[in-house]
Motif scaffolding. Structure first.
Motif, PDB file in Angstrom:
ATOM      1  N   PHE A  11      34.467  -0.816  79.356  1.00  0.00           N
ATOM      2  CA  PHE A  11      34.070  -1.987  78.584  1.00  0.00           C
ATOM      3  C   PHE A  11      32.945  -2.729  79.301  1.00  0.00           C
ATOM      4  O   PHE A  11      31.957  -3.137  78.678  1.00  0.00           O
ATOM      5  N   GLY A  12      33.065  -2.898  80.608  1.00  0.00           N
ATOM      6  CA  GLY A  12      32.034  -3.574  81.392  1.00  0.00           C
ATOM      7  C   GLY A  12      30.705  -2.836  81.344  1.00  0.00           C
ATOM      8  O   GLY A  12      29.645  -3.458  81.201  1.00  0.00           O
ATOM      9  N   ARG A  13      30.739  -1.508  81.475  1.00  0.00           N
ATOM     10  CA  ARG A  13      29.507  -0.702  81.408  1.00  0.00           C
ATOM     11  C   ARG A  13      28.830  -0.847  80.047  1.00  0.00           C
ATOM     12  O   ARG A  13      27.616  -1.027  79.950  1.00  0.00           O
ATOM     13  N   ILE A  14      29.617  -0.743  78.979  1.00  0.00           N
ATOM     14  CA  ILE A  14      29.059  -0.809  77.628  1.00  0.00           C
ATOM     15  C   ILE A  14      28.536  -2.217  77.338  1.00  0.00           C
ATOM     16  O   ILE A  14      27.453  -2.374  76.761  1.00  0.00           O
ATOM     17  N   PHE A  15      29.253  -3.224  77.771  1.00  0.00           N
ATOM     18  CA  PHE A  15      28.811  -4.601  77.557  1.00  0.00           C
ATOM     19  C   PHE A  15      27.518  -4.877  78.325  1.00  0.00           C
ATOM     20  O   PHE A  15      26.586  -5.493  77.804  1.00  0.00           O
ATOM     21  N   HIS A  16      27.433  -4.404  79.560  1.00  0.00           N
ATOM     22  CA  HIS A  16      26.215  -4.554  80.360  1.00  0.00           C
ATOM     23  C   HIS A  16      25.038  -3.864  79.674  1.00  0.00           C
ATOM     24  O   HIS A  16      23.942  -4.429  79.589  1.00  0.00           O
ATOM     25  N   TYR A  18      24.666  -3.221  76.478  1.00  0.00           N
ATOM     26  CA  TYR A  18      24.283  -3.968  75.280  1.00  0.00           C
ATOM     27  C   TYR A  18      23.488  -5.222  75.633  1.00  0.00           C
ATOM     28  O   TYR A  18      22.470  -5.521  75.002  1.00  0.00           O
ATOM     29  N   LEU A  19      23.940  -5.974  76.619  1.00  0.00           N
ATOM     30  CA  LEU A  19      23.205  -7.174  77.022  1.00  0.00           C
ATOM     31  C   LEU A  19      21.814  -6.830  77.531  1.00  0.00           C
ATOM     32  O   LEU A  19      20.848  -7.557  77.281  1.00  0.00           O
ATOM     33  N   THR A  20      21.693  -5.705  78.220  1.00  0.00           N
ATOM     34  CA  THR A  20      20.403  -5.274  78.743  1.00  0.00           C
ATOM     35  C   THR A  20      19.445  -4.898  77.619  1.00  0.00           C
ATOM     36  O   THR A  20      18.278  -5.296  77.637  1.00  0.00           O
ATOM     37  N   ILE A  21      19.921  -4.130  76.622  1.00  0.00           N
ATOM     38  CA  ILE A  21      19.005  -3.770  75.537  1.00  0.00           C
ATOM     39  C   ILE A  21      18.673  -4.988  74.680  1.00  0.00           C
ATOM     40  O   ILE A  21      17.569  -5.074  74.139  1.00  0.00           O
ATOM     41  N   ASP A  22      19.586  -5.950  74.577  1.00  0.00           N
ATOM     42  CA  ASP A  22      19.301  -7.186  73.846  1.00  0.00           C
ATOM     43  C   ASP A  22      18.192  -7.965  74.565  1.00  0.00           C
ATOM     44  O   ASP A  22      17.242  -8.435  73.935  1.00  0.00           O
ATOM     45  N   HIS A  23      18.294  -8.076  75.878  1.00  0.00           N
ATOM     46  CA  HIS A  23      17.276  -8.767  76.672  1.00  0.00           C
ATOM     47  C   HIS A  23      15.936  -8.032  76.587  1.00  0.00           C
ATOM     48  O   HIS A  23      14.886  -8.661  76.408  1.00  0.00           O
ATOM     49  N   ALA A  24      15.955  -6.717  76.713  1.00  0.00           N
ATOM     50  CA  ALA A  24      14.723  -5.927  76.640  1.00  0.00           C
ATOM     51  C   ALA A  24      14.061  -6.086  75.270  1.00  0.00           C
ATOM     52  O   ALA A  24      12.829  -6.180  75.169  1.00  0.00           O
ATOM     53  N   GLY A  25      14.848  -6.124  74.216  1.00  0.00           N
ATOM     54  CA  GLY A  25      14.312  -6.321  72.869  1.00  0.00           C
ATOM     55  C   GLY A  25      13.645  -7.678  72.708  1.00  0.00           C
ATOM     56  O   GLY A  25      12.572  -7.786  72.106  1.00  0.00           O
ATOM     57  N   ARG A  26      14.267  -8.721  73.258  1.00  0.00           N
ATOM     58  CA  ARG A  26      13.668 -10.067  73.180  1.00  0.00           C
ATOM     59  C   ARG A  26      12.352 -10.131  73.943  1.00  0.00           C
ATOM     60  O   ARG A  26      11.363 -10.689  73.468  1.00  0.00           O
ATOM     61  N   GLU A  27      12.332  -9.549  75.150  1.00  0.00           N
ATOM     62  CA  GLU A  27      11.106  -9.561  75.946  1.00  0.00           C
ATOM     63  C   GLU A  27       9.996  -8.780  75.260  1.00  0.00           C
ATOM     64  O   GLU A  27       8.838  -9.202  75.250  1.00  0.00           O
ATOM     65  N   PRO A  80      31.589   6.999  77.130  1.00  0.00           N
ATOM     66  CA  PRO A  80      32.662   6.413  77.941  1.00  0.00           C
ATOM     67  C   PRO A  80      33.095   7.365  79.056  1.00  0.00           C
ATOM     68  O   PRO A  80      33.003   8.576  78.905  1.00  0.00           O
ATOM     69  N   ILE A  81      33.547   6.789  80.170  1.00  0.00           N
ATOM     70  CA  ILE A  81      34.009   7.619  81.283  1.00  0.00           C
ATOM     71  C   ILE A  81      35.533   7.705  81.344  1.00  0.00           C
ATOM     72  O   ILE A  81      36.071   8.481  82.122  1.00  0.00           O
ATOM     73  N   THR A  82      36.224   6.924  80.541  1.00  0.00           N
ATOM     74  CA  THR A  82      37.686   6.956  80.515  1.00  0.00           C
ATOM     75  C   THR A  82      38.141   8.295  79.947  1.00  0.00           C
ATOM     76  O   THR A  82      37.705   8.685  78.872  1.00  0.00           O
ATOM     77  N   PRO A  83      39.022   9.026  80.649  1.00  0.00           N
ATOM     78  CA  PRO A  83      39.395  10.381  80.235  1.00  0.00           C
ATOM     79  C   PRO A  83      39.897  10.508  78.789  1.00  0.00           C
ATOM     80  O   PRO A  83      39.373  11.308  78.035  1.00  0.00           O
ATOM     81  N   ILE A  84      40.864   9.745  78.367  1.00  0.00           N
ATOM     82  CA  ILE A  84      41.434   9.913  77.028  1.00  0.00           C
ATOM     83  C   ILE A  84      40.484   9.355  75.965  1.00  0.00           C
ATOM     84  O   ILE A  84      40.266   9.986  74.933  1.00  0.00           O
ATOM     85  N   ILE A  85      39.904   8.214  76.212  1.00  0.00           N
ATOM     86  CA  ILE A  85      38.977   7.620  75.249  1.00  0.00           C
ATOM     87  C   ILE A  85      37.726   8.481  75.122  1.00  0.00           C
ATOM     88  O   ILE A  85      37.178   8.646  74.039  1.00  0.00           O
ATOM     89  N   GLY A  86      37.269   9.062  76.227  1.00  0.00           N
ATOM     90  CA  GLY A  86      36.089   9.910  76.211  1.00  0.00           C
ATOM     91  C   GLY A  86      36.226  11.120  75.304  1.00  0.00           C
ATOM     92  O   GLY A  86      35.242  11.625  74.768  1.00  0.00           O
ATOM     93  N   ASP A  90      33.065  12.692  72.017  1.00  0.00           N
ATOM     94  CA  ASP A  90      32.540  13.834  72.756  1.00  0.00           C
ATOM     95  C   ASP A  90      31.052  13.690  73.068  1.00  0.00           C
ATOM     96  O   ASP A  90      30.608  13.986  74.167  1.00  0.00           O
ATOM     97  N   GLU A  91      30.295  13.254  72.097  1.00  0.00           N
ATOM     98  CA  GLU A  91      28.856  13.123  72.282  1.00  0.00           C
ATOM     99  C   GLU A  91      28.463  11.690  72.605  1.00  0.00           C
ATOM    100  O   GLU A  91      27.288  11.350  72.631  1.00  0.00           O
ATOM    101  N   GLY A  92      29.427  10.826  72.824  1.00  0.00           N
ATOM    102  CA  GLY A  92      29.141   9.432  73.087  1.00  0.00           C
ATOM    103  C   GLY A  92      28.797   8.703  71.800  1.00  0.00           C
ATOM    104  O   GLY A  92      29.058   9.182  70.707  1.00  0.00           O
ATOM    105  N   PHE A  93      28.212   7.555  71.920  1.00  0.00           N
ATOM    106  CA  PHE A  93      27.764   6.808  70.754  1.00  0.00           C
ATOM    107  C   PHE A  93      26.503   6.055  71.137  1.00  0.00           C
ATOM    108  O   PHE A  93      26.094   6.050  72.291  1.00  0.00           O
ATOM    109  N   LYS A  94      25.870   5.434  70.160  1.00  0.00           N
ATOM    110  CA  LYS A  94      24.600   4.765  70.398  1.00  0.00           C
ATOM    111  C   LYS A  94      24.723   3.268  70.148  1.00  0.00           C
ATOM    112  O   LYS A  94      25.249   2.844  69.129  1.00  0.00           O
ATOM    113  N   LEU A  95      24.232   2.512  71.094  1.00  0.00           N
ATOM    114  CA  LEU A  95      24.123   1.070  70.931  1.00  0.00           C
ATOM    115  C   LEU A  95      22.751   0.786  70.337  1.00  0.00           C
ATOM    116  O   LEU A  95      21.751   1.352  70.779  1.00  0.00           O
ATOM    117  N   THR A  96      22.688  -0.071  69.345  1.00  0.00           N
ATOM    118  CA  THR A  96      21.424  -0.386  68.700  1.00  0.00           C
ATOM    119  C   THR A  96      21.236  -1.902  68.664  1.00  0.00           C
ATOM    120  O   THR A  96      22.162  -2.638  68.352  1.00  0.00           O
TER     121      THR A  96
END
Length: 104
Positions: A11-16, A18-27, A80-86, A90-96
Motif C-alpha cells: 500500500f505504501g509503495r503504490i501510494f508513493h 501515485y503521489l509522485t505521478i500526481d506531482h510530476a503531472g502538476r509540474e 504488488p510484491i505481496t505473495p497472495i495479492i500478487g 499477474d501483470e500488475g496494474f497501471k496508475l493513471t
C-alpha cells in the motif's frame, strides 16, 4: 502477520507512486502552461518522477495553444510484491493521473 506487513508495504509503495505521478503531472502542466515545448514538458515530468524511474514513454503531453488547456496524462505500471495479492495481478496494474491546466 507477514502477509499483513507485506500488504502495508505494498500500500505504501503504490501510494508513493501515485503521489509522485500526481506531482510530476502538476509540474509538467505548469511547464506546458508557460509555453515550453513538448520534449521540455516531458523532461520536467521525468525529472519530477525520478524516485519511481518515470520515463518519457509513461508521459503523454497535449500542449494546447494559447488560451486553451494543456493536458498531461501519466500512466505508470506497478506490480504488488505481496505473495497472495500478487497472484491476482499477474501483470500488475497501471496508475493513471491526468492534469489539465490553462495555457497563458
Amino acid at each position: 502477520l507477514a502477509l499483513l506487513l507485506f500488504g502495508i508495504v505494498d500500500f505504501g509503495r503504490i501510494f508513493h507512486a501515485y503521489l509522485t505521478i500526481d506531482h510530476a503531472g502538476r509540474e509538467a502542466a505548469r511547464a506546458a502552461s508557460v509555453g515550453k515545448s513538448k520534449p521540455e514538458v516531458e523532461q520536467v515530468a521525468v525529472n519530477s518522477g525520478s524516485s519511481i524511474n518515470l520515463t518519457t514513454g509513461d508521459v503523454e503531453v497535449d500542449p494546447g495553444a494559447s488560451g486553451s488547456e494543456a493536458k498531461i496524462t501519466i500512466t505508470y505500471p506497478i506490480s504488488p510484491i505481496t505473495p497472495i495479492i500478487g497472484e491476482f495481478f499477474d501483470e500488475g496494474f497501471k496508475l493513471t493521473d491526468t492534469t489539465v491546466m490553462r495555457v497563458e
